[in-house]
Structures are given as structure tokens and as C-alpha cells.
Write a protein that holds these residues in place. Structure first.
Motif, mmCIF file in Angstrom:
data_model
loop_
_atom_site.group_PDB
_atom_site.id
_atom_site.type_symbol
_atom_site.label_atom_id
_atom_site.label_comp_id
_atom_site.label_asym_id
_atom_site.label_seq_id
_atom_site.Cartn_x
_atom_site.Cartn_y
_atom_site.Cartn_z
ATOM 1 N N LEU A 89 116.995 26.959 -14.971
ATOM 2 C CA LEU A 89 115.746 26.775 -15.721
ATOM 3 C C LEU A 89 115.268 25.327 -15.635
ATOM 4 N N GLY A 90 116.215 24.389 -15.737
ATOM 5 C CA GLY A 90 115.845 22.986 -15.642
ATOM 6 C C GLY A 90 115.363 22.618 -14.252
ATOM 7 N N ALA A 91 116.033 23.135 -13.225
ATOM 8 C CA ALA A 91 115.662 22.798 -11.847
ATOM 9 C C ALA A 91 114.284 23.343 -11.485
ATOM 10 N N LEU A 92 113.891 24.448 -12.108
ATOM 11 C CA LEU A 92 112.613 25.074 -11.764
ATOM 12 C C LEU A 92 111.497 24.732 -12.756
ATOM 13 N N ARG A 93 111.789 23.855 -13.704
ATOM 14 C CA ARG A 93 110.856 23.601 -14.798
ATOM 15 C C ARG A 93 109.465 23.199 -14.306
ATOM 16 N N ARG A 94 109.413 22.349 -13.284
ATOM 17 C CA ARG A 94 108.127 21.852 -12.809
ATOM 18 C C ARG A 94 107.645 22.537 -11.530
ATOM 19 N N ASN A 102 106.062 25.546 -9.088
ATOM 20 C CA ASN A 102 105.041 26.596 -9.139
ATOM 21 C C ASN A 102 105.700 27.899 -8.684
ATOM 22 N N LEU A 103 106.383 28.537 -9.609
ATOM 23 C CA LEU A 103 107.155 29.749 -9.298
ATOM 24 C C LEU A 103 106.231 30.958 -9.311
ATOM 25 N N ARG A 104 106.112 31.630 -8.171
ATOM 26 C CA ARG A 104 105.211 32.783 -8.045
ATOM 27 C C ARG A 104 105.954 34.106 -8.144
ATOM 28 N N CYS A 105 107.191 34.125 -7.655
ATOM 29 C CA CYS A 105 107.966 35.377 -7.675
ATOM 30 C C CYS A 105 109.436 35.035 -7.768
ATOM 31 N N VAL A 106 110.173 35.786 -8.609
ATOM 32 C CA VAL A 106 111.606 35.575 -8.762
ATOM 33 C C VAL A 106 112.335 36.884 -8.513
ATOM 34 N N ASN A 107 113.417 36.815 -7.740
ATOM 35 C CA ASN A 107 114.250 37.981 -7.443
ATOM 36 C C ASN A 107 115.611 37.796 -8.095
ATOM 37 N N SER A 108 115.999 38.702 -8.968
ATOM 38 C CA SER A 108 117.344 38.719 -9.545
ATOM 39 C C SER A 108 118.192 39.680 -8.720
ATOM 40 N N HIS A 109 119.228 39.153 -8.068
ATOM 41 C CA HIS A 109 120.037 39.959 -7.160
ATOM 42 C C HIS A 109 121.296 40.526 -7.811
ATOM 43 N N LEU A 112 119.682 39.058 -14.343
ATOM 44 C CA LEU A 112 118.426 39.724 -14.704
ATOM 45 C C LEU A 112 117.792 39.087 -15.951
ATOM 46 N N PRO A 113 118.554 38.775 -17.011
ATOM 47 C CA PRO A 113 117.932 38.084 -18.148
ATOM 48 C C PRO A 113 117.298 36.752 -17.743
ATOM 49 N N LEU A 114 117.946 36.015 -16.845
ATOM 50 C CA LEU A 114 117.367 34.763 -16.358
ATOM 51 C C LEU A 114 116.063 35.029 -15.620
ATOM 52 N N GLY A 115 116.020 36.081 -14.820
ATOM 53 C CA GLY A 115 114.795 36.440 -14.118
ATOM 54 C C GLY A 115 113.663 36.761 -15.073
ATOM 55 N N VAL A 116 113.983 37.473 -16.160
ATOM 56 C CA VAL A 116 112.959 37.805 -17.161
ATOM 57 C C VAL A 116 112.439 36.532 -17.828
ATOM 58 N N ALA A 117 113.365 35.602 -18.151
ATOM 59 C CA ALA A 117 112.946 34.337 -18.766
ATOM 60 C C ALA A 117 112.006 33.568 -17.840
ATOM 61 N N LEU A 118 112.340 33.506 -16.560
ATOM 62 C CA LEU A 118 111.493 32.789 -15.600
ATOM 63 C C LEU A 118 110.148 33.482 -15.427
ATOM 64 N N LYS A 119 110.146 34.802 -15.481
ATOM 65 C CA LYS A 119 108.893 35.560 -15.363
ATOM 66 C C LYS A 119 107.900 35.119 -16.443
ATOM 67 N N PHE A 120 108.382 35.023 -17.684
ATOM 68 C CA PHE A 120 107.466 34.692 -18.775
ATOM 69 C C PHE A 120 107.159 33.198 -18.850
ATOM 70 N N LEU A 121 108.117 32.370 -18.501
ATOM 71 C CA LEU A 121 107.877 30.933 -18.535
ATOM 72 C C LEU A 121 106.874 30.485 -17.482
ATOM 73 N N HIS A 122 106.896 31.168 -16.318
ATOM 74 C CA HIS A 122 106.060 30.737 -15.196
ATOM 75 C C HIS A 122 104.924 31.712 -14.873
ATOM 76 N N VAL A 161 111.839 32.523 -5.509
ATOM 77 C CA VAL A 161 113.230 32.136 -5.753
ATOM 78 C C VAL A 161 114.098 33.377 -5.869
ATOM 79 N N HIS A 162 115.262 33.321 -5.222
ATOM 80 C CA HIS A 162 116.232 34.415 -5.250
ATOM 81 C C HIS A 162 117.497 33.931 -5.942
ATOM 82 N N LEU A 163 117.885 34.632 -7.014
ATOM 83 C CA LEU A 163 118.995 34.201 -7.859
ATOM 84 C C LEU A 163 120.243 35.031 -7.612
ATOM 85 N N TYR A 164 121.362 34.355 -7.360
ATOM 86 C CA TYR A 164 122.644 35.054 -7.248
ATOM 87 C C TYR A 164 123.757 34.051 -7.551
#
Length: 389
Positions: A90-95, A97-104, A109-119, A12-15
Motif C-alpha cells: 500500500l505504501g509503495a503504490l500510494r502515489r 496511478n493504479l488502473r488495474c490490480v490482479n490478486s493472484h 484478495l483483501p489487499l486487492g479490494v483495498a487498492l481498488k477503492f483507494l485508487h 499491478v499483479h500481487l503474489y
């Protein structure tokens, strides 16, 4: 790339934008999707009225999620909007299988860190500029951005930046491993359209023997537009400039074009047409101003487009551009003042331009996305190799 072949899940790529003009992000997503190692590569942005919530382009999915509108002060408004949008992500990705997240951007970046630890995902911080040193980052806002970046950047498994100068700044400032440099270079067209060398002369009635300069890109402050208008208003009458683009300063350019016979305005053209129109000029103009450290350390995409079009360029004497000019002899660096730009423009002769054009054509092939794409893919392999180890 063996370390990536067994990967599954999504990347997932976030911007936080409507995902309409994110050319670099699109190139990166297509390069990763081309590896075939993730089940899905997805860009997540902000919903806007009239745009689809979901669409797929070139094998990359785009999902636009709502963001609350709030009319408070600028910094706090952005904070509230980003927090609301981040909750939706966070809600959309809750279920998933997130393998890699890119914060653009630093904002996500804080959202990317949260997703890193949650998934349990890998996190890539892919900065499109020197995030805390942009023109809009000043005073307490800059201090807050620096504090946030320093706190969260250490959780990134890889940091990607757009120039060597910016890579060195990040490594030095935060005492981290030198980031991977993936330059913001344009795609090389597979079957480029042949330029019509008379295109601008016929369109604007420019006589043979008159030299045509082109600025193509956004017509905004910080892009040297006002300075170039002043300079060409004083230039020799056989020096013509074409501004091809759109933006807040468009009316000022149109007004100057109505007053001076050597200043011309042309609306922006579709991306597939940019190189053909650019190649019909003689010299490109790089309009970056030293209004912030991010600009000073930049290697503008427009300079690379000039080289791909076979045009030499006039550019400011900033570190990354000076390196290109000295290594390829494909243009000339200039200081900051009107007098220096006016002198350089008036002094150029056809012998110098012809020689620099040949150098630009020779150098252009070495500045394409293909090389950067390979570096990006190698960087991804390294991230997952470290995970396996």
C-alpha cells in the motif's frame, strides 16, 4: 480491444512469493504488457536475501518488498506476515496511478479490494487453483478461507480460473457470474529443439523395445510418486520409468532407482529443455492425486506438456483430464488403485502407444498458450468496457 486503447496508468499483479517460479503469472503479465495499453505492468512479491528488489524481464517489472518474519503458529504467522507485506505494498503504490490490480491468491484478495477503492482501479481475482479447497486448507482454516473469499470475491470486476469445473464451482458456490476460464497451458516454443529419441536409452542403458514412461515435475506428496514407485517395482522388466524433477521425495526416488533396474532418476532441466527431454520417452505419467477438490478439478500443465511433446499420457480419471482424453484419444484414464495402474502399464502395447502418439501430436497444437492469451485479452477488454458503460 478498443475499450483498452485509451488506458494509462499501471497494472499491478500481487503474489506473496519471491517471484522465482511463477510461470502462469509471468505468462499473464507478458500477455497484458504486449497489449501496450498500460504505462507499466508490474509483479509485486516478497523480498528474499540475494534477490534484487527491482528487476525487469520480458517487459514486465518485478518488485520485491520486505515481509516481517515471525515465529508464531502457522496460520497466525502467515496472517502477520501478509498484513505486514500488504502495508508495504500500500505504501509503495500510494502515489502511483493504479488502473488495474490482479490478486493472484486468496491471501492477497483483501489487499486487492483495498487498492481498488483507494485508487478507483479495476480488480481481477486470478485464482491459480480452487483456493479454499487445497490440501493445506482443513478444519477451521478452511472455514475462515471460505468466509473471507465469500466476503471479498463480490468486489472483483473479473474472476479468472484455470478449468471449467472450477468455474462452475465458483459460480454455484458464491452465486456469481461464471468466471473466465484461462487454462494453465504452456508456451509453444517458436523453434523447438529436435528430440533425441535415444537420449534416455543411451543415458540409462535401456534396451530397444523396452517401453519408457516419464514423470516430469515436482517430487512431492500428493503427486502419486510413492504409488508409481510401488507400481514400477512390480511391473514387467521391460517397463521403465524416469522421474525427472526435484522435491522432498527425491531421495526416495533415488533409493528406488538404486534398487530396481527399471526405475531411473534424472535431475530437473531448464524450462527450455523440458519438451526435448520429455519427447525422448514413450508415455507420460500424470501424477495428480485426489487429495483435495482443487486437484480433482485440475487440468495439469504437465498433461499439456506431454501433448506438446507428442506423448500420450496415463492419467487419473478426473473430470477435466477425462474430457481431454475422450476428445483427443491421446491417452488413457485410470482409477485410483495400485492394481489398476499396474495393469494399465503392463497391458500397453506398441500398437496402442503408436496410435495414441499420433493423436497426441495432432492434439498438441490445440493446447497452447496462444488461445488462452487471446481469451485473457478479450476478458480485459470486457472489464474496461463495463467500466466505460
Amino acid at each position: 480491444m478498443n475499450s483498452l486503447t485509451s488506458s494509462s496508468g499501471i497494472n499491478v499483479h500481487l503474489y506473496p512469493s519471491p517471484l522465482l517460479h511463477e510461470a502462469r503469472m509471468g505468462r499473464i503479465c507478458r500477455a497484458i504488457a504486449g497489449l501496450g495499453v498500460f504505462d507499466r505492468v508490474e509483479m509485486m512479491g516478497v523480498h528474499r536475501e540475494g534477490l534484487p528488489s527491482m528487476e525487469t524481464k520480458d517487459g514486465v517489472e518485478m518488485r520485491r518488498l520486505p515481509r516481517r518474519h515471525w515465529g508464531g503458529p502457522g496460520v497466525f504467522r502467515k496472517l502477520v506476515q501478509t498484513v505486514h507485506w500488504s502495508r508495504n505494498v500500500l505504501g509503495a503504490l500510494r502515489r502511483e496511478n493504479l488502473r488495474c490490480v490482479n490478486s493472484h491468491s486468496l491471501a492477497v484478495l483483501p489487499l486487492g479490494v483495498a487498492l481498488k477503492f483507494l485508487h478507483g482501479a479495476r480488480l481481477v481475482y486470478d485464482t491459480h487453483e480452487l483456493e479454499t479447497e487445497v490440501s493445506t486448507s482443513r478444519g477451521p482454516v478452511r472455514w475462515l478461507y471460505k468466509l473471507m473469499e465469500r466476503a471479498f470475491i463480490r468486489w472483483a470486476d473479473e474472476v479468472i480460473v484455470v478449468s471449467d469445473s472450477i468455474a462452475e464451482w465458483y459460480a454455484r458456490t458464491y452465486n456469481i457470474k461464471r468466471p473466465l476460464v484461462v487454462r494453465n497451458l504452456p508456451d509453444t516454443p517458436a523453434n523447438p529443439a529436435l528430440p533425441n529419441q535415444q537420449l534416455w536409452r543411451e543415458r540409462f542403458g535401456i534396451p530397444a523395445g523396452h517401453m519408457i514412461f516419464i514423470y516430469q515435475g515436482g517430487l512431492f506428496t500428493g503427486r502419486r510418486i510413492e504409488q508409481l514407485l510401488r507400481v514400477f517395482a512390480q511391473a514387467q522388466p521391460d517397463r521403465h520409468v524416469i522421474f525427472m524433477g526435484y522435491g522432498a521425495l527425491e531421495e526416495r526416488v533415488r533409493s528406488a532407482a538404486a534398487s530396481f533396474p527399471n526405475i531411473h532418476y534424472a535431475p530437473a532441466v531448464p524450462p527450455a529443455e523440458v519438451l526435448r527431454h520429455t519427447a525422448a520417452a514413450d508415455v507420460g505419467l500424470v501424477g495428480v492425486e485426489n487429495v483435495c477438490l482443487s486437484y480433482f478439478y485440475s487440468l495439469p500443465n504437465k498433461l499439456m506438456e506431454y501433448l506438446l511433446a507428442g506423448l500420450p499420457a496415463l492419467m487419473p480419471d478426473y473430470p477435466e483430464m477425462t474430457k481431454v482424453a475422450e476428445a483427443t484419444a491421446c491417452g488413457w484414464t485410470i482409477g485410483e488403485s495400485d492394481a489398476e495402474w499396474l495393469d494399465a502399464i503392463n497391458r500397453l502395447d506398441w500398437t496402442a502407444v503408436s496410435a495414441a502418439k499420433a493423436q497426441a501430436r495432432a492434439a498438441g497444437g490445440g493446447f497452447s498458450w496462444q488461445e488462452e492469451k487471446e481469451k485473457l485479452q478479450t476478458g480485459y477488454a470486457a472489464v474496461f468496457s463495463r467500466q466505460a458503460a
